[in-house]
Design a protein around this motif. Sequence first.
Motif, PDB file in Angstrom:
ATOM      1  N   PHE A 108       0.500   5.159   0.760  1.00  0.00           N
ATOM      2  CA  PHE A 108      -0.460   6.042   1.404  1.00  0.00           C
ATOM      3  C   PHE A 108      -0.369   7.456   0.837  1.00  0.00           C
ATOM      4  O   PHE A 108       0.665   7.854   0.298  1.00  0.00           O
ATOM      5  CB  PHE A 108      -0.200   6.091   2.912  1.00  0.00           C
ATOM      6  CG  PHE A 108      -0.493   4.796   3.604  1.00  0.00           C
ATOM      7  CD1 PHE A 108      -1.705   4.592   4.225  1.00  0.00           C
ATOM      8  CD2 PHE A 108       0.437   3.775   3.616  1.00  0.00           C
ATOM      9  CE1 PHE A 108      -1.980   3.400   4.854  1.00  0.00           C
ATOM     10  CE2 PHE A 108       0.181   2.569   4.249  1.00  0.00           C
ATOM     11  CZ  PHE A 108      -1.037   2.383   4.870  1.00  0.00           C
ATOM     12  N   GLN A 109      -1.445   8.186   1.013  1.00  0.00           N
ATOM     13  CA  GLN A 109      -1.501   9.555   0.506  1.00  0.00           C
ATOM     14  C   GLN A 109      -0.352  10.410   1.053  1.00  0.00           C
ATOM     15  O   GLN A 109       0.254  11.174   0.336  1.00  0.00           O
ATOM     16  CB  GLN A 109      -2.843  10.183   0.889  1.00  0.00           C
ATOM     17  CG  GLN A 109      -3.028  11.564   0.311  1.00  0.00           C
ATOM     18  CD  GLN A 109      -4.431  12.084   0.505  1.00  0.00           C
ATOM     19  OE1 GLN A 109      -5.235  11.495   1.210  1.00  0.00           O
ATOM     20  NE2 GLN A 109      -4.734  13.193  -0.117  1.00  0.00           N
ATOM     21  N   ASN A 110      -0.074  10.243   2.372  1.00  0.00           N
ATOM     22  CA  ASN A 110       1.029  11.018   2.964  1.00  0.00           C
ATOM     23  C   ASN A 110       2.307  10.177   3.023  1.00  0.00           C
ATOM     24  O   ASN A 110       3.200  10.481   3.788  1.00  0.00           O
ATOM     25  CB  ASN A 110       0.641  11.508   4.352  1.00  0.00           C
ATOM     26  CG  ASN A 110       0.352  10.368   5.282  1.00  0.00           C
ATOM     27  OD1 ASN A 110       0.195   9.230   4.841  1.00  0.00           O
ATOM     28  ND2 ASN A 110       0.296  10.626   6.567  1.00  0.00           N
ATOM     29  N   ALA A 136       3.347   7.791   4.570  1.00  0.00           N
ATOM     30  CA  ALA A 136       3.538   6.998   5.785  1.00  0.00           C
ATOM     31  C   ALA A 136       4.932   6.400   5.858  1.00  0.00           C
ATOM     32  O   ALA A 136       5.112   5.234   6.195  1.00  0.00           O
ATOM     33  CB  ALA A 136       2.462   5.916   5.914  1.00  0.00           C
ATOM     34  N   ILE A 137       5.922   7.194   5.507  1.00  0.00           N
ATOM     35  CA  ILE A 137       7.310   6.765   5.650  1.00  0.00           C
ATOM     36  C   ILE A 137       7.644   6.803   7.137  1.00  0.00           C
ATOM     37  O   ILE A 137       7.318   7.765   7.816  1.00  0.00           O
ATOM     38  CB  ILE A 137       8.254   7.749   4.921  1.00  0.00           C
ATOM     39  CG1 ILE A 137       7.839   7.897   3.472  1.00  0.00           C
ATOM     40  CG2 ILE A 137       9.702   7.322   5.064  1.00  0.00           C
ATOM     41  CD1 ILE A 137       8.371   6.893   2.547  1.00  0.00           C
ATOM     42  N   MET A 148       0.835  -1.197   0.000  1.00  0.00           N
ATOM     43  CA  MET A 148       0.000   0.000   0.000  1.00  0.00           C
ATOM     44  C   MET A 148       0.870   1.248   0.000  1.00  0.00           C
ATOM     45  O   MET A 148       1.827   1.354   0.757  1.00  0.00           O
ATOM     46  CB  MET A 148      -0.915  -0.007   1.225  1.00  0.00           C
ATOM     47  CG  MET A 148      -1.772   1.234   1.341  1.00  0.00           C
ATOM     48  SD  MET A 148      -3.500   0.838   1.595  1.00  0.00           S
ATOM     49  CE  MET A 148      -4.241   2.458   1.668  1.00  0.00           C
TER      50      MET A 148
END
Lengths: 551, 344
Positions: B60-62, B64-65, B58
């Motif tokens: 993610f939009q942000n 999610a690093i 997945m």
Amino acid sequence: MNDTRKRFDIWTNISLLIFVFYILFLAFPLFTMLIKSFYNGTTGDFSLAYFTKFFSKPYYLTALFNSIKVTVCVTALSALIATPLAYLMSTVKIKGNSTIRIMILISSMSAPFIGAYSWILLLGRNGVITQFIKNVFGFTMPDIYGFTGILVVLTLQMVPLIFMYVSGALKNVDQSLMEAAESMGYKGFNKMRKVLLPLITPTLLAGGLLVFMRALADFGTPMLIGEGFKTVPVLIFNEFISEVGGDDGFAAAISVIVVLFATVIFLLQKYVSNRKSFTMSALHPIEAKKKSGIGNIVAHVVIYAYTLIALLPQLYVIYTSFLKTNGRIFVDGYSLQSYIDAFSNIGGVIANTFFLAIVSLVVIILLAILIAYVTVRRRNALTNTLDIFTMFPYIVPGSILGIALLITFNDKPLALSGTALIMIISFVIRRLPYTIRSSAAILHQINGGIEEAAISLGASQMRTFFKITLPMMVAGVVSGAILSWVTIITELSTSIILYTGKTKTVTVAIYTEVIRGNYGVAAALSTILTLITVISLLVFLKLSGQKEVSL
Amino acid sequence: MSLEIKKGEFFTLLGPSGCGKTTLLRMIAGFNSIEGGTISFNERVINQVEPGKRNIGMVFQNYAIFPHLTVKGNIAFGLENRKIPKEQIAAKVDDILKVVQIEQYKDRMPKNLSGGQQQRVALARAIVIRPDVLLMDEPLSNLDAKLRIDMRNAIKDLQREVGITTVYVTHDQEEAMAVSDRIAVMKSGIIQHLGTPQEIYQRPANVFVATFIGRTNIIEGTLTQVEGRYSLQIGSDYAEPVSNIRVPKPQASLKVQISVRPEEFIMTEDQSGIRATIVHSVFLGQNTHYFVDLESGQRNEITQESKTSQILSPGEVIYLKVKTDKINVYDAAGELNYTRSGQL
């Protein structure tokens, strides 16, 4: 061109003035103390005798070891309790969530020694719980005095600090980070260990440092509950205060050792946390979810039980303040006699406290706004040094600052000892950082372009500051000021050194009454202090519309 | 709704915000519970499978690093949970770093990466575990316009190279057209149109899809039928025979909505067609956009290939015809497309 020069002058002058204040009332006293520790008190010759004495006698080394033991254990235990607590509160919907948060906050807002003396009343040799267990179950509890007592009291006092730090950090953890971990097959404990814990580590380090410094500096708790278990602040106080056999120079030398030790820890923490630092901001913060079944019950029980234990000492003190007393001991029945005694004998301390605290607070707010502004908006060598000065109260324990001020300003031309001014100066220096930090934080969020817009519209530097910048800073200033206020009125370690009959504060009065064994009056005064603290916090929460105070 | 995504397909859920596309994606990922119906990977129903066991990647939009791990640490994270030997993890990470072209940053912390680089890390982290499905939730929405175009090409290339089944969520129709094999246009939780980018642009299923995908003008008109031949009437003076119309219940005269894209207007030299007045013009190099008012007062946008002659000035009167093979004719409610899709 003319304008730039003028602007430069005004802010540089302000920076310089504040700088002189810090040099005079912080750097100079600490330097005086350092000098004093290297010179023989009677002959005036350079000597390392004080340091040799400290490091050669087991009595002193034991105290140092005790201090380190207490501090490390309190810091570790606080983190161990506070982190799961904060995690529970952030992920599980708890009934009365915001009330609980306020109560946890309140539990940390009293002077630690009040907790100590209340735990003595509860778990001491003649404590209520001790007696109860002895009478009902017929066995004697292990006693609370010494290391255990200090550990219990200070840990309960410090947990809320880390709790609030970690709660704040958890708010910045984006839900998607957790989901990313889950989608890669991490769950439960593994998810905590590999993702959540590393994410809040910088916060834990910051909160840990604060707790470490406070535990290291705390003087009232080991004094009351430590008995034979002596820590360094107690040692310093005894050396400095005791009429016979005390030695200012030796007290100064021990202080120097403590400050050095604290500085090393401080720098070590900065080094480690700089390497681990990163910023987070959450688009979708972790939300508290309604749980069901066993998990829900366990979470509620744990949180309610902790809150009760944390508030227990204060609640018990309030209870005893309404008990009838006969001389020094509580007897059956209830009365307001303790309050009548509190007001009639030492009512002046309340007026003193308000006077000193209000004047200090006004100075703090003024200085904090200016310091925050120059350190954030006008970075240069001068303001950078100022920034470092403002961190000193973290590493200089209150009693040590008190001693440094006293030995420096004991003689003309600046004979300040015994005045209200010296108390105010010490309060200002020690409690400024809270307000500076919150003011600087909000200033960082205000776009500098807004000020430039005002200037481009023809406003002067000063007009821009007062009409534009300052109004936008108010919320940040107020949230720090409330912490400064509460910590001023509960301050003990500096005031105990600097006070005289005319400048005795409520906290000092409570301490002296406890030492004298007048538990009734002490309880009444404590209750008044708690009341003032709680009202201050509630007023703040009401005014700011916030649900909690952020540190 | 029911839909099947083919193996290796780049499938996009497209719709305005709040249309349910992200919810659907999160159901596939396992973060939102499925209230009714089933989702299956191949034959396996995955409704009750926890996210970690679905073998999905997945983005993610942000992004999610994980801010506390290096680029390498982030990418290796999913592998480390799979009991793969250390050397193999390192090799896999190195390979994927090459594929997404961020080898030189492998030891950096995320805070020292630009948005585009973070995006590549997120992508690498998702595909290094060889997921059955790659899910992307508006992965480009935080990038600036130019980077967005670079990254969407990179994503498309990567997906083609790795051959991974991909479900992509976006609200940007141009982005969806650029990357997708097929697109599902959603509104209020319902799929409005499912098809290839070309089908969706040229034969939108309804007026919503026509207006959501690309720019268009919706004009009211009348469809008249004489002896099986249809004729489209726009305004009072313009009628044009149309051949690719199929109406379920033929009537002599029908009110219709007509979708005419700006490039589907023709300016006529003689004074026949729809009379329109120029309001203003925008010169964009290859094309010139004119905003014109029809006699009905409706404002329309038309696009013409730029000519070397003078650009028409405001107030000038022009006459317009439409390209009958390209326009779309809908019922009065705008729900049903009367234009036959075979006749592209």
